[in-house]
Structures are given as C-alpha cells and as structure tokens.
Design an enzyme around this catalytic site. Structure first.
Site, PDB file in Angstrom:
ATOM      1  N   PRO A   2       0.712  -1.305   0.032  1.00 59.74           N
ATOM      2  CA  PRO A   2       0.035  -0.059   0.026  1.00 59.74           C
ATOM      3  C   PRO A   2       0.928   1.201   0.035  1.00 59.74           C
ATOM      4  O   PRO A   2       2.117   1.268   0.643  1.00 59.74           O
ATOM      5  CB  PRO A   2      -0.787  -0.187   1.206  1.00 59.74           C
ATOM      6  CG  PRO A   2      -0.549  -1.318   1.765  1.00 59.74           C
ATOM      7  CD  PRO A   2       0.544  -2.089   1.198  1.00 59.74           C
ATOM      8  N   CYS A   3       0.407   2.249  -0.673  1.00 61.14           N
ATOM      9  CA  CYS A   3       0.837   3.642  -0.662  1.00 61.14           C
ATOM     10  C   CYS A   3      -0.038   4.382   0.134  1.00 61.14           C
ATOM     11  O   CYS A   3      -1.155   4.491  -0.487  1.00 61.14           O
ATOM     12  CB  CYS A   3       1.254   4.118  -1.844  1.00 61.14           C
ATOM     13  SG  CYS A   3       2.001   5.785  -2.076  1.00 61.14           S
TER      14      CYS A   3
END
Length: 130
Positions: A2-3
C-alpha cells in the site's frame, strides 16, 4: 504494497503527533492488510484550513480542524480486509491520536503491478524483482 497519502490541516498537530499518527497507520496496515515490515510508503501533507473541504454527503457528520483524510493505493485486498482496515484505523486513531471518527475520511483505490516503479525507472513487479 500500500501507498498511503495522509492529509490534514496545518498547525493542528505537532511534528511528534504527526509522526505518531503515521506510525499508528503503519501498524494497522501491517495487521489488517498483511503488509510486509519494510513496505512503508507514506506521504503526509498539511494544508491551510480552506484547502481541505470535506462535507458529509448528507450523513450529518460533523467535521473539525482535526480532520484526517487517508488515501490508500493498494492491490488485491478484499472488501472484508478493507472494512477491517477502516474500523481499525478509526479505533486506533481515536484512541492513540485523538482523531474523532467523525474526522476520519478514508478512500481506498486499487492499482496493478504495472502501476509501480520503485526506482531507476524500472517496473520491479513486472521484471521479477518483487
């Protein structure tokens, strides 16, 4: 992988409070999204109050200057994982960081392996590095 983009109003939190908030977000990601330990991509941006406009879509949710908007760019998480993440973020950020549930807005966006380059202009997911 995830960013996470974390947006908030400038001057509401100290640098230490912001660092702690980012740590809590990462802990929840490790727990609920099974992110690997050194898989941490966070961008934290502070805005003037007039630069964050979040109405409640008719839900009668009161907002304050403690507003936190979290945008998540991720791959392959189920609806149940997302629900668990939302609930855990709300619980932990209120308990550990004083962010009321009414001031937490989360958006989760899907992307694919070809959407990432981690450096050197290479597509590490596609080239077998990851």
């Amino acid at each position: 992988m995830p960013c996470v983009k974390i947006d908030m109003i400038k001057g509401v939190r100290s640098p230490d409070e912001i660092k702690h908030l980012a740590e809590v977000v990462q802990e929840v990601f490790l727990d609920k999204f099974a992110a690997p330990n050194r898989d941490r991509y966070q961008v934290i941006t502070q805005h003037e109050p007039y630069e964050l406009i979040f109405e409640d879509t008719g839900l009668n949710i009161p907002r304050t200057e403690k507003l936190v908007f979290i945008q998540i760019f991720q791959q392959g998480r189920s609806a149940d994982q997302k629900r668990a993440l939302y609930a855990s973020l709300a619980e932990r950020l209120e308990k550990d960081c004083g962010v009321p549930g009414s001031d937490l807005v989360i958006s989760c966006n899907r992307n694919e392996k070809e959407d990432w380059s981690f450096g050197y202009g290479r597509a590490q997911f596609l080239e077998g590095d990851l």
